[in-house]
Design a protein around this motif. Structure first.
Motif, PDB file in Angstrom:
ATOM      1  N   GLY A  79     -35.141  -6.056  -1.424  1.00  0.00           N
ATOM      2  CA  GLY A  79     -35.575  -6.506  -0.100  1.00  0.00           C
ATOM      3  C   GLY A  79     -37.064  -6.325   0.076  1.00  0.00           C
ATOM      4  O   GLY A  79     -37.554  -5.998   1.162  1.00  0.00           O
ATOM      5  N   GLY A  80     -37.813  -6.479  -1.048  1.00  0.00           N
ATOM      6  CA  GLY A  80     -39.272  -6.374  -0.977  1.00  0.00           C
ATOM      7  C   GLY A  80     -39.784  -4.957  -1.111  1.00  0.00           C
ATOM      8  O   GLY A  80     -40.987  -4.712  -1.167  1.00  0.00           O
ATOM      9  N   GLU A  81     -38.885  -3.976  -1.227  1.00  0.00           N
ATOM     10  CA  GLU A  81     -39.300  -2.570  -1.343  1.00  0.00           C
ATOM     11  C   GLU A  81     -39.914  -2.262  -2.710  1.00  0.00           C
ATOM     12  O   GLU A  81     -40.671  -1.333  -2.861  1.00  0.00           O
ATOM     13  CB  GLU A  81     -38.089  -1.648  -1.121  1.00  0.00           C
ATOM     14  N   MET A  82     -39.513  -3.053  -3.743  1.00  0.00           N
ATOM     15  CA  MET A  82     -40.048  -2.792  -5.094  1.00  0.00           C
ATOM     16  C   MET A  82     -40.680  -4.066  -5.624  1.00  0.00           C
ATOM     17  O   MET A  82     -40.073  -5.147  -5.561  1.00  0.00           O
ATOM     18  CB  MET A  82     -38.921  -2.337  -6.036  1.00  0.00           C
ATOM     19  N   THR A  83     -41.928  -3.977  -6.105  1.00  0.00           N
ATOM     20  CA  THR A  83     -42.600  -5.170  -6.620  1.00  0.00           C
ATOM     21  C   THR A  83     -43.192  -4.870  -7.998  1.00  0.00           C
ATOM     22  O   THR A  83     -43.413  -3.700  -8.349  1.00  0.00           O
ATOM     23  CB  THR A  83     -43.748  -5.608  -5.679  1.00  0.00           C
ATOM     24  N   LEU A  84     -43.438  -5.947  -8.761  1.00  0.00           N
ATOM     25  CA  LEU A  84     -43.974  -5.818 -10.118  1.00  0.00           C
ATOM     26  C   LEU A  84     -45.358  -6.453 -10.167  1.00  0.00           C
ATOM     27  O   LEU A  84     -45.539  -7.579  -9.684  1.00  0.00           O
ATOM     28  CB  LEU A  84     -43.038  -6.542 -11.105  1.00  0.00           C
ATOM     29  N   GLN A 141     -43.136   1.346  -0.333  1.00  0.00           N
ATOM     30  CA  GLN A 141     -42.941   0.309  -1.331  1.00  0.00           C
ATOM     31  C   GLN A 141     -43.303   0.861  -2.710  1.00  0.00           C
ATOM     32  O   GLN A 141     -44.297   1.560  -2.877  1.00  0.00           O
ATOM     33  CB  GLN A 141     -43.841  -0.895  -1.023  1.00  0.00           C
ATOM     34  N   THR A 142     -42.487   0.554  -3.718  1.00  0.00           N
ATOM     35  CA  THR A 142     -42.772   0.986  -5.093  1.00  0.00           C
ATOM     36  C   THR A 142     -43.383  -0.188  -5.842  1.00  0.00           C
ATOM     37  O   THR A 142     -42.748  -1.233  -5.995  1.00  0.00           O
ATOM     38  CB  THR A 142     -41.461   1.426  -5.773  1.00  0.00           C
ATOM     39  N   VAL A 143     -44.618  -0.017  -6.305  1.00  0.00           N
ATOM     40  CA  VAL A 143     -45.285  -1.062  -7.076  1.00  0.00           C
ATOM     41  C   VAL A 143     -45.249  -0.651  -8.540  1.00  0.00           C
ATOM     42  O   VAL A 143     -45.725   0.430  -8.895  1.00  0.00           O
ATOM     43  CB  VAL A 143     -46.752  -1.241  -6.610  1.00  0.00           C
ATOM     44  N   ILE A 144     -44.631  -1.452  -9.385  1.00  0.00           N
ATOM     45  CA  ILE A 144     -44.534  -1.154 -10.818  1.00  0.00           C
ATOM     46  C   ILE A 144     -45.534  -2.018 -11.583  1.00  0.00           C
ATOM     47  O   ILE A 144     -45.533  -3.239 -11.451  1.00  0.00           O
ATOM     48  CB  ILE A 144     -43.100  -1.411 -11.327  1.00  0.00           C
ATOM     49  N   GLU A 145     -46.411  -1.370 -12.345  1.00  0.00           N
ATOM     50  CA  GLU A 145     -47.441  -2.063 -13.138  1.00  0.00           C
ATOM     51  C   GLU A 145     -46.909  -2.259 -14.562  1.00  0.00           C
ATOM     52  O   GLU A 145     -46.501  -1.292 -15.213  1.00  0.00           O
ATOM     53  CB  GLU A 145     -48.710  -1.215 -13.200  1.00  0.00           C
ATOM     54  N   VAL A 146     -46.891  -3.509 -15.031  1.00  0.00           N
ATOM     55  CA  VAL A 146     -46.405  -3.782 -16.391  1.00  0.00           C
ATOM     56  C   VAL A 146     -47.506  -4.449 -17.205  1.00  0.00           C
ATOM     57  O   VAL A 146     -48.223  -5.332 -16.700  1.00  0.00           O
ATOM     58  CB  VAL A 146     -45.139  -4.682 -16.379  1.00  0.00           C
ATOM     59  N   GLY A 147     -47.658  -4.020 -18.454  1.00  0.00           N
ATOM     60  CA  GLY A 147     -48.659  -4.615 -19.343  1.00  0.00           C
ATOM     61  C   GLY A 147     -48.001  -5.329 -20.501  1.00  0.00           C
ATOM     62  O   GLY A 147     -46.874  -4.999 -20.904  1.00  0.00           O
ATOM     63  N   TYR A 148     -48.703  -6.360 -21.031  1.00  0.00           N
ATOM     64  CA  TYR A 148     -48.244  -6.993 -22.270  1.00  0.00           C
ATOM     65  C   TYR A 148     -49.422  -7.715 -22.929  1.00  0.00           C
ATOM     66  O   TYR A 148     -50.460  -7.933 -22.303  1.00  0.00           O
ATOM     67  CB  TYR A 148     -47.062  -7.944 -22.043  1.00  0.00           C
TER      68      TYR A 148
END
Ligand code: EAX
Length: 321
Positions: free
Chosen positions: A53-58, A22-29
């Protein structure tokens, strides 16, 4: 090791590998989760999870938890942060050509600004940003900026004389408010509310959506609907992360970004239309019209500072659109 044990170990390792696929992407603002940026990022995450399909999440880090906008942009550039949604204010520190977007009174209205950013000129600037070591996913939106202060109603440049106003860390904004006779102080958004509360600065300028969601009515008495400049926002991804994705995954990211822009722009429009009443209800006194010719004349040194360096070709192209 028996064959049965070997097969069992391989099965566990295989499962662990697929789970960690799974790829978890961390985003800041810099603003809160319920802001135009937060709503846009929530949509980004929903679309991305659905497409992958749930493989990538933010995973979101709101309210400047990871630092100010300039710091987060720098973190994305060096690859220590995956992604940021930010106003374009600090961008000229990384891509000087983007200063054109900061020129006061350049954009006529939201349709004009969105059309320029979604068209050829916007795409040319995204390509320049990519050359600086980012993957610029999309222009999104912060909105037309308006002035608030705790001293007096502001209608003409003379009303700004000596006013300690916070600006973003942006050379054109600094030049513009110096030319208007104010006393501008560049400052990260994260420090702004406290600085207003303590009187370190008397004034600031931001779109209605930011003024509202940041509770500036608690520390500012006057709002002037100056609309003195349009503030784009942008979604930037670390180039290292982007380059490591498959073409299919990159397509999902771009689709999620486009969906988030619609939500963010929709929220900005909503607050631009009906957010002022909320600020009046919280006690702010509103000046609805400025002496625009006087403001436009006063900010000419900001144009000169830009055209001395870059000429007026891009300005004319934007005006002609
Ligand atoms: O991007 O710094 C600012 O005033 C920005 O408008 C705010 O952080 C939202």
């Amino acid at each position: 090791m028996s064959l049965r044990l070997l097969l069992a170990t391989a099965a566990v390792a295989g499962f662990a590998a697929s789970a960690s696929a799974q790829t978890v992407i961390e985003v800041g603002y810099a603003t809160t989760t319920d802001s135009h940026y937060g709503m846009g990022m929530t949509r980004f995450g929903e679309v991305l999870e659905d497409l992958s399909g749930g493989e990538m999440t933010l995973v979101q880090h709101p309210a400047a938890a990871l630092g100010g906008e300039r710091e987060m942009i720098e973190a994305v550039q060096i690859g220590t942060l995956d992604m940021v949604i930010t106003s374009s204010g600090p961008l000229p520190n990384f891509v000087p050509e983007t200063q054109v977007l900061d020129l006061p009174f350049l954009f006529r209205d939201y349709d004009h600004a969105r059309g320029v950013l979604d068209g050829e000129i916007g795409q040319e600037l995204l390509a320049k940003i990519d050359e600086a070591g980012f993957k610029a996913l999309a222009w999104t939106e912060n909105g037309f900026r308006h002035i608030t202060n705790s001293r007096q109603p502001v209608k003409t440049p003379a009303d700004l004389a000596g006013l300690k106003i916070r600006t973003m860390e942006n050379p054109i904004h600094l030049k513009a408010f110096e030319a208007l006779g104010a006393a501008p102080t560049p400052m990260s958004f994260a420090e702004l509310f406290t600085a207003l509360q303590q009187g370190v600065v008397d004034a600031q300028e931001n779109p209605i959506v930011v003024i509202s969601v940041s509770n500036f009515a608690e520390v500012q008495d006057y709002l002037t609907l100056s609309g003195h400049l349009y503030s784009p926002a942008i979604i930037l991804m670390s180039d290292a992360l982007w380059s490591g994705l498959s073409e299919e995954e990159q397509g999902w990211i771009m689709e999620a970004a486009a969906a988030s822009v619609e939500v963010t722009r929709g929220r900005v429009s909503e607050l631009e239309e009906n957010g002022v009443q909320g600020l009046i209800d919280k006690g702010m006194e509103v000046v609805t019209e400025i002496d625009r010719p006087a403001f436009e004349a006063a900010v000419q040194p900001a144009y000169t500072a830009y055209t001395d360096q870059y000429g007026d070709e891009l300005i004319e192209r934007i005006r002609a659109q």
